[in-house]
Design an enzyme around this catalytic site. Structure first.
Site, PDB file in Angstrom:
ATOM      1  N   ASP A 134       5.823   0.324   3.119  1.00  0.00           N
ATOM      2  CA  ASP A 134       6.105  -0.898   3.858  1.00  0.00           C
ATOM      3  C   ASP A 134       5.923  -2.106   2.941  1.00  0.00           C
ATOM      4  OD1 ASP A 134       3.327  -1.171   3.599  1.00  0.00           O
ATOM      5  OD2 ASP A 134       2.969  -0.242   5.548  1.00  0.00           O
ATOM      6  N   ASP A 181       0.810  -1.227   0.000  1.00  0.00           N
ATOM      7  CA  ASP A 181       0.000   0.000   0.000  1.00  0.00           C
ATOM      8  C   ASP A 181       0.834   1.263   0.000  1.00  0.00           C
ATOM      9  OD1 ASP A 181       0.542  -0.726   2.920  1.00  0.00           O
ATOM     10  OD2 ASP A 181      -0.344   1.270   3.128  1.00  0.00           O
ATOM     11  N   GLU A 205       5.758   9.771   2.929  1.00  0.00           N
ATOM     12  CA  GLU A 205       5.420   8.427   2.454  1.00  0.00           C
ATOM     13  C   GLU A 205       4.405   8.479   1.321  1.00  0.00           C
ATOM     14  OE1 GLU A 205       4.526   4.010   4.299  1.00  0.00           O
ATOM     15  OE2 GLU A 205       3.872   5.758   5.444  1.00  0.00           O
TER      16      GLU A 205
END
Length: 481
Positions: free
Chosen positions: A76, A73, A459
């Site tokens: 990670d 997603d 991120e």
């Protein structure tokens, strides 16, 4: 005086978004390419982001189910089906609405969708049993490893009759149903497979109702907790099934359960309310007055000059709402604004009355979306593109394991969890360019630290990029609105 002040405010926001011109076609290409950087499983021969390699090739093996494929997603190495399926739904909606403007990139968009739907078909292959996550999130998040190297547990997590999760199941149904529309004219057999599975998954979601938080709380929270309940996903799934099949029962379901709609101005991987209202207006179906009224309220809530404004704007003109990774709001709400502008255009160029003398037409909502797009691409106080690889000035230290660590081509040896942290804690730029990734974005004061530790700012996620694909496709064909 009030109208003059409003006019000045609008002019300032528009000016910020029009300081420089942008190559929306190039940005579109890159925004789709990003999804290749998020692939899990066996990397195909035609992979363009060549520093990414095979990963997680044994997902599901311990329970005898093939769960390889799909997407990570964000930065990670866990596969969360809730945000993944929403991202697929938004990619499909982008193609449905704006695919004709994508040119050669449309095929890459279809490839990106299929990479997700193939996985979702695997995850729903056992009746009344849906895999909603692969990977033990706490061990994964405490490690900094390339997906190619990861040796943290790849535990599969599932929902069932006894342990339901209606929101994630209904979102998967929406992803499969919307994608069936996309493939209808290019791969009819696959399209039919998708809609048949979507029907079964939605039936499961509706019959065995429950929150997936209650079933999987220790593993899905705080990462992707459900805060809005599952009623919005059930309506969302039913609306997409109606859009894909035109079966009246699905439309009747939407109308019958419309009272369950919550806040009309929220939209994202967790809350589908605004998306439902805008989607239904595009169906041009009778008895849709409530949805059109709510869509009008939503559209007005985005305008800085509206008395019902429900978003904030930075001094530089970027839209802000509560929650991390703010650019997910800017991209998803801009997408809805553009889709709604098409509804206004097709409704004899209808104008929306927002109160206080504020009237808005299709051009105003396109102007609003263009301001957000241009800000993200670099027309902002920092002149920084928040899309990695677009223009010559973009974030260098994004919060992303695969991008941070050297690829196997440069470093064939295994890099363990602690070895990876040396790269994570370094101030050096990332080793690999995750082209097309849109990061979480700046602070409310338009500053951006370019620090991978600041994950809310640095991120990237699939659900930031997915709606942005449709927005960029529109402006590729309409650069001047």
């Amino acid at each position: 005086m009030k109208l003059i002040i409003q006019s000045v405010l609008v002019s300032v926001l528009v000016m910020v978004g029009s300081v420089r011109s942008h190559d929306y076609g190039d940005a579109l290409t890159k925004s789709i390419l990003f999804f290749e950087g998020q692939r899990s499983g066996k990397i195909p021969a035609n992979q363009r982001m060549t520093w990414r390699k095979d990963s997680a090739l044994k997902d599901g093996i311990e329970i005898g189910v093939d769960l390889t494929g799909g997407y990570y997603d964000a930065g990670d190495n866990v596969k969360f089906s809730f945000p993944m399926s929403f991202s697929i739904t938004m990619l499909a909606w982008s193609v449905i609405e704006f695919g004709d403007s994508m040119g050669l990139d449309q095929q890459y968009a279809l490839d990106a969708i299929r990479w997700g739907t193939d996985y979702l078909m695997k995850a729903t292959s056992i009746p009344n049993f849906i895999f909603v996550q692969v990977g033990e999130p706490y061990n994964d998040h405490n490690c900094w490893e390339r997906p190619d190297d990861m040796d943290t547990p790849r535990t599969p997590y599932a929902i069932s009759k006894e342990f339901p999760g209606s929101e994630v199941a209904a979102e998967i149904a929406a992803a499969l149903a919307s994608s069936s529309i996309v493939f209808r004219h290019t791969n009819y057999s696959y399209s039919q497979d998708l809609i048949r599975r979507a029907t079964k998954v939605f039936y499961f979601a509706d019959k065995y109702r429950g929150f997936y938080n209650d079933t999987l709380y220790p593993w899905v929270c705080p990462f992707y907790c459900d805060f809005s309940g599952y009623q919005d996903e059930l309506l969302w799934g039913a609306a997409w099934l109606y859009r894909a099949t035109l079966i009246p029962d699905y439309w009747n379901y939407v109308v019958k359960n419309a009272y369950n709609l919550g806040n009309y101005n929220e939209f994202g991987w967790d809350n589908k309310n605004a998306g439902i209202n805008v989607l239904v207006t595009r169906l041009n179906t009778s008895n849709s007055g409530l949805f059109i009224g709510n869509a009008n309220k939503f559209a007005c809530s985005l305008l800085p000059e509206s008395p019902t404004k429900a978003v904030d704007y930075s001094p530089g003109g970027l839209m802000f709402k509560d929650g991390g990774s703010n650019l997910q709001h800017a991209t998803s709400l801009s997408f809805l604004a553009l889709v709604y502008s098409r509804y206004l255009e097709e409704s004899n160029n209808r104008v929306v009355a927002c109160g206080g003398g504020v009237m808005a037409d299709k051009h105003r909502f396109r102007q609003l979306a263009k301001g957000q797009v241009d800000y993200i691409l670099g027309s902002n106080p920092l002149n920084l593109s928040y899309m990695v690889g677009y223009s010559g000035y973009f974030p260098q230290r994004i919060h992303h394991r695969g991008s941070t660590l050297p690829s196997i081509d440069q470093h064939p040896g295994f890099i363990d969890c602690n070895g990876g942290k040396l790269y994570a804690n370094s101030n050096n730029p990332n080793a690999n360019v995750l082209t097309g990734a849109v990061v979480g974005g700046p602070f409310m004061n338009d500053t951006y630290p370019d620090d991978r530790v600041n994950f809310r700012q640095s991120e990237p996620t699939t659900y930031i990029n997915a709606p942005f694909v449709g927005v960029l496709a529109f402006f590729k064909s309409h650069p001047s609105c």
